[in-house]
Scaffold this motif. Structure first.
Motif, short mmCIF file in Angstrom:
data_model
loop_
_atom_site.label_atom_id
_atom_site.label_comp_id
_atom_site.label_asym_id
_atom_site.label_seq_id
_atom_site.Cartn_x
_atom_site.Cartn_y
_atom_site.Cartn_z
N ARG A 158 0.87 -1.33 -0.13
CA ARG A 158 -0.06 0.00 -0.10
C ARG A 158 0.82 1.18 0.11
N ARG A 159 2.01 1.45 0.54
CA ARG A 159 3.06 2.24 0.51
C ARG A 159 3.55 2.79 -0.98
N TYR A 160 3.18 1.87 -1.90
CA TYR A 160 3.30 2.22 -3.36
C TYR A 160 2.05 2.78 -3.93
N LEU A 161 1.01 2.88 -3.51
CA LEU A 161 -0.28 2.99 -4.19
C LEU A 161 -0.24 4.47 -4.97
N ASN A 162 0.53 5.36 -4.38
CA ASN A 162 0.54 6.86 -5.08
C ASN A 162 1.92 6.76 -6.17
N CYS A 163 2.66 5.53 -6.22
CA CYS A 163 3.70 5.71 -7.18
C CYS A 163 3.18 5.16 -8.54
N THR A 164 4.12 5.76 -9.62
CA THR A 164 3.76 5.15 -10.81
C THR A 164 4.55 3.71 -10.97
N MET A 165 4.35 3.14 -11.98
CA MET A 165 4.85 1.72 -12.19
C MET A 165 6.45 1.77 -12.35
N THR A 166 6.59 3.02 -13.37
CA THR A 166 8.23 3.25 -13.33
C THR A 166 8.96 3.50 -12.09
N GLU A 167 8.28 4.16 -11.04
CA GLU A 167 8.81 4.40 -9.63
C GLU A 167 8.97 3.03 -8.86
N ILE A 168 7.73 2.24 -8.83
CA ILE A 168 7.91 0.85 -8.36
C ILE A 168 8.98 0.06 -8.90
N GLN A 169 8.97 0.15 -10.15
CA GLN A 169 9.97 -0.90 -10.87
C GLN A 169 11.51 -0.23 -10.15
N ALA A 170 11.44 0.95 -10.18
CA ALA A 170 13.06 1.42 -9.72
C ALA A 170 13.40 1.01 -8.40
N ARG A 171 12.16 1.07 -7.36
CA ARG A 171 12.52 1.04 -6.05
C ARG A 171 12.22 -0.61 -5.51
N LEU A 172 11.60 -1.43 -6.41
CA LEU A 172 11.23 -2.77 -5.66
C LEU A 172 12.51 -3.64 -5.70
N PRO A 173 13.16 -4.10 -4.53
CA PRO A 173 14.18 -5.03 -4.70
C PRO A 173 13.33 -6.58 -4.75
N CYS A 174 14.05 -7.33 -5.45
CA CYS A 174 13.69 -8.67 -5.65
C CYS A 174 13.91 -9.42 -4.06
N PRO A 175 12.78 -10.04 -3.88
CA PRO A 175 12.92 -10.71 -2.53
C PRO A 175 13.94 -11.84 -2.23
N ARG A 176 14.49 -12.31 -3.37
CA ARG A 176 15.54 -13.31 -3.26
C ARG A 176 16.83 -13.01 -3.55
N CYS A 177 17.09 -12.01 -4.14
CA CYS A 177 18.53 -11.54 -4.61
C CYS A 177 18.47 -10.15 -4.68
N PRO A 178 19.80 -9.46 -4.70
CA PRO A 178 19.86 -8.19 -4.79
C PRO A 178 19.49 -7.23 -6.36
N GLY A 179 18.90 -8.24 -7.00
CA GLY A 179 18.47 -7.78 -8.38
C GLY A 179 17.56 -6.82 -8.36
N ARG A 180 17.59 -5.84 -9.40
CA ARG A 180 16.61 -4.80 -9.50
C ARG A 180 16.24 -4.80 -10.96
N MET A 181 15.30 -3.87 -11.11
CA MET A 181 14.68 -3.57 -12.55
C MET A 181 13.97 -4.83 -12.99
N PRO A 182 12.99 -5.39 -12.17
CA PRO A 182 12.52 -6.51 -12.48
C PRO A 182 11.67 -6.22 -13.78
N ILE A 183 11.22 -7.32 -14.52
CA ILE A 183 10.27 -7.15 -15.83
C ILE A 183 8.85 -7.21 -15.22
N MET A 184 8.25 -6.22 -15.50
CA MET A 184 6.73 -6.11 -15.11
C MET A 184 5.93 -6.20 -16.18
N THR A 185 4.68 -7.03 -15.74
CA THR A 185 3.78 -7.23 -16.80
C THR A 185 2.33 -6.76 -15.97
#
Ligand SMILES: [Zn+2]
Length: 127
Positions: A57-84
């Protein structure tokens, strides 16, 4: 197979312009499901309505671009997930969806005005 380059990963993560600028609250309102897949370890996850109103819910006001840039992978330090996204880009009847989202936010204990919903004097019915 060669390891993908940074440029390959940026390209793979590129969002559709119609989707990139949408906020998470718009996704909630339109009934979208957002899929994420890590480009490094392949971990996938899906955000549905319960996630959007819950731990995301803390991301509700964020755009998909912002979420993609901020969201870490839960399993590894990988960034920039592919979003669909799955769902309909324009499901119609905007006013009804708007009210349904407002009551959903209220039921969850969130303040709709924090997400750009609200009543303005101009929107009051005239008599
Ligand atoms: Zn990962």
């Amino acid at each position: 197979m060669p390891e993908p380059s940074d440029a390959d990963r940026r390209k793979a993560a590129q969002l559709d312009p119609a989707f990139a600028g949408a906020r998470l609250i718009d996704a909630l309102e339109r009934g979208w499901e957002i899929g994420f897949r890590c480009q490094y370890c392949g971990t996938g996850k899906t955000w549905r309505r319960d996630t959007m109103l819950g731990r995301a819910r803390r991301y509700l006001n964020c755009t998909m671009t912002e979420i993609q840039a901020r969201l870490p992978c839960p399993r590894c330090p990988g960034r920039m997930p592919i979003m669909t996204m799955s769902g309909v880009i324009d499901p119609g009847d905007a006013e009804r969806r708007r009210w349904a989202t407002i009551s959903l936010l209220l039921d969850t204990g969130l303040n709709p005005t924090d997400y750009g919903y609200g009543w303005t004097p101009a929107a009051q019915p005239t008599r």
